[in-house]
Design a protein around this motif. Structure first.
Motif, short mmCIF file in Angstrom:
data_model
loop_
_atom_site.label_atom_id
_atom_site.label_comp_id
_atom_site.label_asym_id
_atom_site.label_seq_id
_atom_site.Cartn_x
_atom_site.Cartn_y
_atom_site.Cartn_z
N ILE A 17 0.85 -1.18 0.00
CA ILE A 17 0.00 0.00 0.00
C ILE A 17 0.89 1.23 0.00
O ILE A 17 2.01 1.21 0.49
CB ILE A 17 -0.98 0.03 1.19
CG1 ILE A 17 -0.23 0.09 2.52
CG2 ILE A 17 -1.93 -1.14 1.16
CD1 ILE A 17 -1.13 0.41 3.69
N ALA A 19 2.00 5.17 0.91
CA ALA A 19 2.05 5.94 2.16
C ALA A 19 0.76 6.72 2.37
O ALA A 19 0.29 6.85 3.50
CB ALA A 19 3.25 6.88 2.15
N HIS A 21 -2.25 5.85 1.52
CA HIS A 21 -3.28 4.93 2.00
C HIS A 21 -3.00 4.48 3.43
O HIS A 21 -3.92 4.32 4.22
CB HIS A 21 -3.41 3.74 1.05
CG HIS A 21 -4.04 4.11 -0.24
ND1 HIS A 21 -3.32 4.27 -1.40
CD2 HIS A 21 -5.32 4.40 -0.57
CE1 HIS A 21 -4.13 4.63 -2.37
NE2 HIS A 21 -5.35 4.72 -1.90
N ALA A 22 -1.74 4.29 3.76
CA ALA A 22 -1.39 3.94 5.14
C ALA A 22 -1.76 5.08 6.08
O ALA A 22 -2.34 4.85 7.15
CB ALA A 22 0.10 3.62 5.24
N ALA A 25 -5.53 5.20 6.50
CA ALA A 25 -6.02 4.12 7.35
C ALA A 25 -5.76 4.41 8.82
O ALA A 25 -6.55 4.05 9.68
CB ALA A 25 -5.37 2.80 6.95
N ARG A 26 -4.66 5.07 9.11
CA ARG A 26 -4.32 5.38 10.50
C ARG A 26 -5.18 6.50 11.09
O ARG A 26 -5.44 6.52 12.27
CB ARG A 26 -2.86 5.80 10.61
CG ARG A 26 -1.87 4.72 10.34
CD ARG A 26 -1.68 3.87 11.58
NE ARG A 26 -0.42 3.17 11.54
CZ ARG A 26 -0.31 1.88 11.26
NH1 ARG A 26 -1.38 1.17 10.97
NH2 ARG A 26 0.87 1.31 11.27
N LEU A 101 5.64 6.06 8.58
CA LEU A 101 4.53 5.11 8.71
C LEU A 101 5.02 3.67 8.73
O LEU A 101 5.88 3.28 7.95
CB LEU A 101 3.55 5.32 7.56
CG LEU A 101 2.78 6.63 7.64
CD1 LEU A 101 2.09 6.92 6.33
CD2 LEU A 101 1.79 6.59 8.78
N GLY A 102 4.46 2.90 9.65
CA GLY A 102 4.80 1.49 9.77
C GLY A 102 6.08 1.20 10.53
O GLY A 102 6.48 0.05 10.67
N GLU A 106 6.74 5.93 14.20
CA GLU A 106 5.67 6.52 13.39
C GLU A 106 4.99 7.65 14.16
O GLU A 106 4.76 7.54 15.36
CB GLU A 106 4.65 5.43 13.08
CG GLU A 106 3.37 5.93 12.46
CD GLU A 106 2.39 4.81 12.23
OE1 GLU A 106 1.30 4.85 12.83
OE2 GLU A 106 2.71 3.88 11.46
N THR A 184 -0.73 3.77 18.04
CA THR A 184 -0.03 4.17 16.82
C THR A 184 -0.02 5.67 16.58
O THR A 184 0.83 6.15 15.87
CB THR A 184 -0.66 3.50 15.58
OG1 THR A 184 -2.03 3.90 15.49
CG2 THR A 184 -0.54 2.00 15.64
#
Length: 189
Positions: A17, A19, A21-22, A25-26, A101-102, A106, A184
């Motif tokens: 995915i 960045a 989209h990440a 999602a977060r 991210l991830g 993060e 997160t």
């Protein structure tokens, strides 16, 4: 073009995915309606083309994901992007700064378009700038949720169908999402 020396190199394509989209999602659902991604790196793309794309995306009221927003030598295009968007968005438009991210360090931070400035960002940050319809809502962990309604309310109001209840802000967030985000979502120092 085939390269004989590459013959023994094994290539494996693994879906992933992006960045943007990440980050989405977060933080909630900021990419819930039309969106685009624009790189601010002028190494391979002329600055004039980047500015043209920024103007078009701003006029189209897209949520915009900015990649390569700044570097040590290049900060002017982020300022240009912000200034272009100020002509098309209210100053309180939500902006998501998603860094690393991830990874264990993060960070996510929601600021306003008015607060967007280069010193808050580096090359490990993807910047999501909301459309005129994007909203920032409180969340149990304090980081907030950002979402962009799909536009059904406008469609329904114009008599062309749609369900305006689909754009209503959620009354409460599911407990599993709040718990996941608690671990997160952290602010950029």
């Amino acid at each position: 073009e085939a390269q004989p020396e590459w013959g023994p190199v094994a290539v494996s394509v693994v879906p992933g995915i992006s960045a943007m989209h990440a980050a989405a999602a977060r933080i909630g659902a900021p990419l819930g309606h039309d969106f685009c991604a624009i790189s601010l790196s002028d190494l391979l793309t002329p600055t004039s083309v980047i500015k043209q794309r920024l103007h078009a995306a701003a006029q189209g009221d897209f949520v915009i994901a900015l990649y390569n927003p700044v570097s040590r030598k290049r900060v002017a295009l982020l300022v240009t992007a912000r200034d272009i968007l100020r002509h098309h968005r209210p100053p309180e438009t939500p902006v998501v700064l998603a860094r690393n991210l991830g990874r264990p360090d993060e960070t996510l931070r929601v600021i306003s378009l008015e607060e967007l400035r280069p010193e808050l960002i580096d090359m490990l940050t993807v910047v999501l700038i909301g459309s005129s319809q994007t909203r920032h809502l409180p969340s149990p962990d304090g980081a907030g949720w950002v979402y962009t309604p799909r536009g059904y309310a406008r469609k329904s109001a114009s008599g062309s169908g749609g369900d305006s209840s689909l754009t209503a802000a959620p009354k409460a967030l599911p407990a599993h999402n709040a718990t996941r985000r608690k671990h997160t979502a952290r602010s950029v120092p």
